[in-house]
Write a protein that holds these residues in place. Structure first.
Motif, PDB file in Angstrom:
ATOM      1  N   LEU A   4     -31.735  34.616  41.561  1.00 38.25           N
ATOM      2  CA  LEU A   4     -31.521  35.338  42.811  1.00 38.25           C
ATOM      3  C   LEU A   4     -30.525  34.594  43.698  1.00 38.25           C
ATOM      4  N   ILE A   5     -30.686  33.273  43.780  1.00 43.63           N
ATOM      5  CA  ILE A   5     -29.766  32.454  44.570  1.00 43.63           C
ATOM      6  C   ILE A   5     -28.362  32.513  43.971  1.00 43.63           C
ATOM      7  N   ILE A   8     -26.826  35.879  44.935  1.00 39.83           N
ATOM      8  CA  ILE A   8     -26.421  35.943  46.340  1.00 39.83           C
ATOM      9  C   ILE A   8     -25.171  35.105  46.577  1.00 39.83           C
ATOM     10  N   PHE A  11     -22.159  36.841  45.030  1.00 44.55           N
ATOM     11  CA  PHE A  11     -21.689  37.982  45.809  1.00 44.55           C
ATOM     12  C   PHE A  11     -20.959  37.528  47.065  1.00 44.55           C
ATOM     13  N   ILE A  12     -21.516  36.557  47.775  1.00 49.70           N
ATOM     14  CA  ILE A  12     -20.874  36.062  49.002  1.00 49.70           C
ATOM     15  C   ILE A  12     -19.518  35.439  48.672  1.00 49.70           C
ATOM     16  N   SER A  87     -28.733  42.324  37.915  1.00 52.68           N
ATOM     17  CA  SER A  87     -28.332  42.663  39.280  1.00 52.68           C
ATOM     18  C   SER A  87     -26.883  42.262  39.558  1.00 52.68           C
ATOM     19  N   SER A  91     -23.836  43.901  41.999  1.00 52.12           N
ATOM     20  CA  SER A  91     -22.969  43.091  42.845  1.00 52.12           C
ATOM     21  C   SER A  91     -21.498  43.394  42.555  1.00 52.12           C
TER      22      SER A  91
END
Length: 130
Positions: A4-5, A8, A11-12, A87, A91
């Motif tokens: 998950l990290i 994220i 994506f950032i 996921s 993204s």
């Protein structure tokens, strides 16, 4: 949790890469190179965002390949963690909407690095038991 990290952060980083390197209809590659030469700090920031983005996404792509392979081979696979790896596709969909050319570059580098780093002989892959 780490997946998950990674998602994220990937994506950032991809979003920042798209934000820092806008490509529109009047885009010229020579002007981008001149901007990199004139402002090396900008080049450094853009390359850091690109590097972090494709490395974190390639970890998830590697998890997709290895997890799906183990699932089809009948090994015990954590479905929530495998879905978290998938996921990264969502993204990339959002990033394609923001900037298709920059996202295409991220995707190509992530795919190549993710495929190169696949190890089918390993018993466990970041929490995916085999």
């Amino acid at each position: 949790m780490w997946k998950l990290i990674n998602g994220i952060i990937g994506f950032i980083s991809g979003y920042l890469f798209i934000l820092f390197v806008p490509i529109d209809h009047s885009f010229k590659l020579s002007s981008l190179f001149i901007q990199f030469i004139v402002n090396p700090f900008f080049f450094f920031i853009v390359m850091i965002c690109f590097l972090i983005g494709f490395l974190t996404n390639s970890i998830l792509i590697k998890g997709i390949i290895e997890g799906t392979y183990k699932l089809f081979k009948g090994f015990n696979v954590s479905i929530p963690q495998l879905l978290m790896c998938y996921s990264v596709l969502i993204s990339y969909l959002f990033l394609f909407i923001l900037g298709w050319l920059q996202t295409f570059l991220l995707l190509v580098f992530s795919l190549i690095y993710g495929i190169i780093s696949v190890d089918f002989k390993k018993d466990t892959v970041f929490g995916i038991d085999g």
